[in-house]
Design an enzyme around this catalytic site. Structure first.
Site, short mmCIF file in Angstrom:
data_model
loop_
_atom_site.label_atom_id
_atom_site.label_comp_id
_atom_site.label_asym_id
_atom_site.label_seq_id
_atom_site.Cartn_x
_atom_site.Cartn_y
_atom_site.Cartn_z
N HIS A 190 -8.64 10.09 -5.34
CA HIS A 190 -7.36 9.36 -5.60
C HIS A 190 -6.48 9.38 -4.44
O HIS A 190 -5.88 8.48 -3.80
CB HIS A 190 -6.79 9.89 -6.86
CG HIS A 190 -5.33 9.05 -7.23
ND1 HIS A 190 -5.49 8.00 -7.89
CD2 HIS A 190 -3.96 9.30 -6.83
CE1 HIS A 190 -4.05 7.64 -7.76
NE2 HIS A 190 -3.33 8.17 -7.44
N HIS A 243 -7.84 8.03 -1.14
CA HIS A 243 -7.96 6.46 -1.18
C HIS A 243 -6.49 5.77 -0.88
O HIS A 243 -6.31 5.17 0.01
CB HIS A 243 -8.25 5.82 -2.77
CG HIS A 243 -7.83 4.60 -2.92
ND1 HIS A 243 -8.69 3.55 -2.32
CD2 HIS A 243 -7.18 3.95 -3.82
CE1 HIS A 243 -8.30 2.49 -2.85
NE2 HIS A 243 -7.13 2.57 -3.34
N LYS A 261 0.90 -1.24 0.05
CA LYS A 261 -0.01 0.05 -0.03
C LYS A 261 0.80 1.24 0.00
O LYS A 261 0.62 2.22 -0.66
CB LYS A 261 -1.08 -0.01 1.22
CG LYS A 261 -1.71 -1.03 1.21
CD LYS A 261 -3.05 -0.89 -0.03
CE LYS A 261 -2.70 -2.17 -0.90
NZ LYS A 261 -3.55 -2.11 -2.08
#
Length: 169
Positions: free
Chosen positions: A145, A148, A122
């Site tokens: 974006h 997230h 991530k």
């Protein structure tokens, strides 16, 4: 007010003590604060500092770096799907609800390690947005974006800290 703060600190300490003991010494797993710091730094860079640094510069040509990055990310994703499929999904794990297995060896530890690897990935995904900034594709750096990518490591951290066998992909 002091009692409220003390209660909050005691609650935080109790919650952290209930984390998976197998992950206690793994990097970034002792406290959510380093993860929060990294995520906030990412947001600051892609929304403010990066665009300021690139304002009077030409876009960076990183075409080959992006091809290499995307190839590596596909390999990593395939590896994670393979591990979770072979060791979890097709190996008796329930698709609905799975009790956490805190066994410090075997498949349970491998699933915890794969979940941790997913967590680290991530952070690698931050480079998607950094590449947009370096290429001056600021229209691609949408608020959705950034939210997230900025929240994913933090949200995965909680699942990994307390229920690592439940980190579904």
């Amino acid at each position: 007010m002091i009692q409220v703060i003390k209660n909050l600190m005691d609650g935080y300490a109790a919650a952290m003590a209930n984390g998976d003991p197998r992950l206690a010494d793994w990097p970034l797993m002792k406290s959510p604060l380093p993860v929060i710091t990294i995520c906030c730094s990412y947001v600051y860079f892609v929304k403010y500092l990066g665009p300021q640094l690139m304002k009077n510069r030409q876009p960076v040509d990183i075409r080959y770096l992006m091809i290499f990055y995307n190839f590596i990310m596909v390999l990593i994703s395939a590896l994670l799907v393979y591990v979770f499929a072979i060791k979890a999904w097709f190996n008796g794990y329930s698709f609905k609800c799975q009790p956490v297995d805190y066994t410090p060896h075997g498949d349970a530890l491998l699933i915890a390690q794969a979940s941790y690897f997913y967590f680290i990935v991530k952070f690698l995904e931050f480079f998607d947005t950094i590449f947009f900034v370096l290429r001056k594709k600021f229209s691609h750096v949408s608020t959705l974006h950034v939210i997230h990518h900025g929240l994913m490591p933090f949200s995965v951290w909680w699942g990994l800290k307390f229920v690592p066998g439940q980190c579904f992909l």
